[in-house]
Motif scaffolding. Structure first.
Motif, PDB file in Angstrom:
ATOM      1  N   ALA A 171      49.787  27.360  -8.810  1.00 43.78           N
ATOM      2  CA  ALA A 171      49.447  28.059  -7.573  1.00 43.78           C
ATOM      3  C   ALA A 171      50.438  27.689  -6.481  1.00 43.78           C
ATOM      4  O   ALA A 171      50.988  26.599  -6.470  1.00 43.78           O
ATOM      5  N   PRO A 172      50.689  28.608  -5.538  1.00 44.57           N
ATOM      6  CA  PRO A 172      51.597  28.303  -4.430  1.00 44.57           C
ATOM      7  C   PRO A 172      51.081  27.113  -3.626  1.00 44.57           C
ATOM      8  O   PRO A 172      49.881  26.996  -3.359  1.00 44.57           O
ATOM      9  N   LEU A 173      51.991  26.223  -3.242  1.00 48.12           N
ATOM     10  CA  LEU A 173      51.595  25.058  -2.469  1.00 48.12           C
ATOM     11  C   LEU A 173      51.482  25.420  -0.991  1.00 48.12           C
ATOM     12  O   LEU A 173      52.269  26.221  -0.479  1.00 48.12           O
ATOM     13  N   PRO A 174      50.501  24.844  -0.279  1.00 48.96           N
ATOM     14  CA  PRO A 174      50.394  25.107   1.156  1.00 48.96           C
ATOM     15  C   PRO A 174      51.583  24.508   1.898  1.00 48.96           C
ATOM     16  O   PRO A 174      52.215  23.563   1.429  1.00 48.96           O
ATOM     17  N   ALA A 175      51.876  25.077   3.052  1.00 52.88           N
ATOM     18  CA  ALA A 175      52.978  24.568   3.859  1.00 52.88           C
ATOM     19  C   ALA A 175      52.684  23.127   4.273  1.00 52.88           C
ATOM     20  O   ALA A 175      51.549  22.782   4.602  1.00 52.88           O
ATOM     21  N   ALA A 176      53.722  22.283   4.241  1.00 49.37           N
ATOM     22  CA  ALA A 176      53.548  20.884   4.605  1.00 49.37           C
ATOM     23  C   ALA A 176      53.325  20.763   6.113  1.00 49.37           C
ATOM     24  O   ALA A 176      53.926  21.492   6.904  1.00 49.37           O
ATOM     25  N   GLY A 177      52.445  19.835   6.499  1.00 52.31           N
ATOM     26  CA  GLY A 177      52.186  19.600   7.910  1.00 52.31           C
ATOM     27  C   GLY A 177      53.204  18.663   8.511  1.00 52.31           C
ATOM     28  O   GLY A 177      54.131  18.194   7.845  1.00 52.31           O
ATOM     29  N   SER A 178      53.029  18.360   9.788  1.00 51.17           N
ATOM     30  CA  SER A 178      53.952  17.472  10.487  1.00 51.17           C
ATOM     31  C   SER A 178      53.719  16.014  10.086  1.00 51.17           C
ATOM     32  O   SER A 178      52.612  15.632   9.691  1.00 51.17           O
ATOM     33  N   THR A 179      54.769  15.220  10.204  1.00 56.44           N
ATOM     34  CA  THR A 179      54.704  13.795   9.875  1.00 56.44           C
ATOM     35  C   THR A 179      55.502  13.007  10.908  1.00 56.44           C
ATOM     36  O   THR A 179      56.612  13.398  11.275  1.00 56.44           O
ATOM     37  N   THR A 180      54.940  11.884  11.367  1.00 52.99           N
ATOM     38  CA  THR A 180      55.643  10.954  12.239  1.00 52.99           C
ATOM     39  C   THR A 180      55.425   9.544  11.710  1.00 52.99           C
ATOM     40  O   THR A 180      54.273   9.146  11.470  1.00 52.99           O
ATOM     41  N   VAL A 181      56.503   8.798  11.501  1.00 54.45           N
ATOM     42  CA  VAL A 181      56.403   7.411  11.052  1.00 54.45           C
ATOM     43  C   VAL A 181      56.863   6.512  12.203  1.00 54.45           C
ATOM     44  O   VAL A 181      57.944   6.713  12.772  1.00 54.45           O
ATOM     45  N   THR A 182      56.027   5.563  12.563  1.00 51.12           N
ATOM     46  CA  THR A 182      56.343   4.653  13.664  1.00 51.12           C
ATOM     47  C   THR A 182      56.141   3.200  13.226  1.00 51.12           C
ATOM     48  O   THR A 182      55.425   2.946  12.249  1.00 51.12           O
ATOM     49  N   PRO A 183      56.774   2.250  13.940  1.00 50.92           N
ATOM     50  CA  PRO A 183      57.704   2.394  15.066  1.00 50.92           C
ATOM     51  C   PRO A 183      59.087   2.862  14.595  1.00 50.92           C
ATOM     52  O   PRO A 183      59.599   2.370  13.578  1.00 50.92           O
ATOM     53  N   ALA A 184      59.683   3.791  15.339  1.00 51.99           N
ATOM     54  CA  ALA A 184      60.991   4.324  14.982  1.00 51.99           C
ATOM     55  C   ALA A 184      62.030   3.209  14.948  1.00 51.99           C
ATOM     56  O   ALA A 184      62.070   2.343  15.818  1.00 51.99           O
ATOM     57  N   GLY A 185      62.856   3.217  13.912  1.00 54.26           N
ATOM     58  CA  GLY A 185      63.947   2.269  13.794  1.00 54.26           C
ATOM     59  C   GLY A 185      63.585   0.885  13.322  1.00 54.26           C
ATOM     60  O   GLY A 185      64.470   0.033  13.162  1.00 54.26           O
TER      61      GLY A 185
END
Length: 216
Positions: free
Chosen positions: A28-42
């Motif tokens: 089956a077609p996969l749903p569109a991926a949602g947003s992702t944020t990984v913290t702390p940056a760097g």
């Protein structure tokens, strides 16, 4: 099962253990991926094996007590993706203090190449570790001398799950990975996959008071 065949099965188990699973495609077609944020940056991080990694093929179990990898969360704005995962480079994981339930066999693991781990926010939060082609090699000595190469022809994606916490964890459950086995008489050269189970705890090495967190 003879001691020689049991020993050889170990090589397949150890290889699968140390690398992990290819993702099964859905019809089956996969749903569109949602947003992702990984913290702390760097920030830098370290993933350390919690307890033991159990590696199993048939009746043979390999137990590894030590495994470590390090990496870095991308600097902003690379730590954010509005429509998909965030990928971080990691060191080739090390694996040591490994024993087996097969008498007279010792596995030795070497890793190399450019590894990555990608996080995708969701429910659950998913993680994909990419093993470069030939990035992990297991050699067995003792009753049998075999060489087991993971991701033998191309990089392999390994599916896992991430859980935010203090510390956060990265879990691989019944993961499979492609392998190629070579060696002398009795080596399981027809084996093409193996399996792995392990839990890693992740710490922020830039600021130990903070936690690496995956959010939307």
């Amino acid at each position: 099962m003879s001691r020689t065949r049991t020993a050889l099965a170990l090589g397949m188990a150890a290889a699968g253990a140390l690398s992990l699973a290819s993702v099964t495609a859905s019809a089956a077609p996969l749903p569109a991926a949602g947003s992702t944020t990984v913290t702390p940056a760097g920030h830098g991080f370290q993933a350390t094996l919690s307890g033991k990694a159990t590696l199993k093929a048939g009746s043979v179990t390999v137990t590894c007590n030590v495994s470590v990898a390090t990496g870095t969360v991308p600097a902003a704005p690379g730590n954010q993706n509005p429509a998909g995962p965030v990928s971080s480079p990691i060191s080739a994981p090390t694996y040591s203090s490994c024993t087996s339930s097969a008498w007279g066999v010792t596995p030795t693991v070497t890793t190399s190449g450019a590894w990555t781990v990608s996080m995708q926010h969701g429910s659950p939060i998913t993680a994909t570790m990419t093993v470069p082609a030939g990035g992990l090699v297991v050699k067995t000595t003792g009753l049998a001398s075999c060489t087991v190469t993971t991701a033998p022809t191309a990089a392999a994606d390994v599916a896992g799950a991430w859980a935010n916490g203090a510390p956060p964890s990265l879990t691989f459950t019944n993961a499979t990975v492609p392998v190629k086995v070579t060696g002398g008489f009795g080596c399981p050269t027809s084996a093409t996959t193996s399996t792995f189970n392990a839990v890693y705890l992740v710490t922020d090495t830039t600021d130990p008071a903070q936690q690496i967190t995956v959010g939307p």
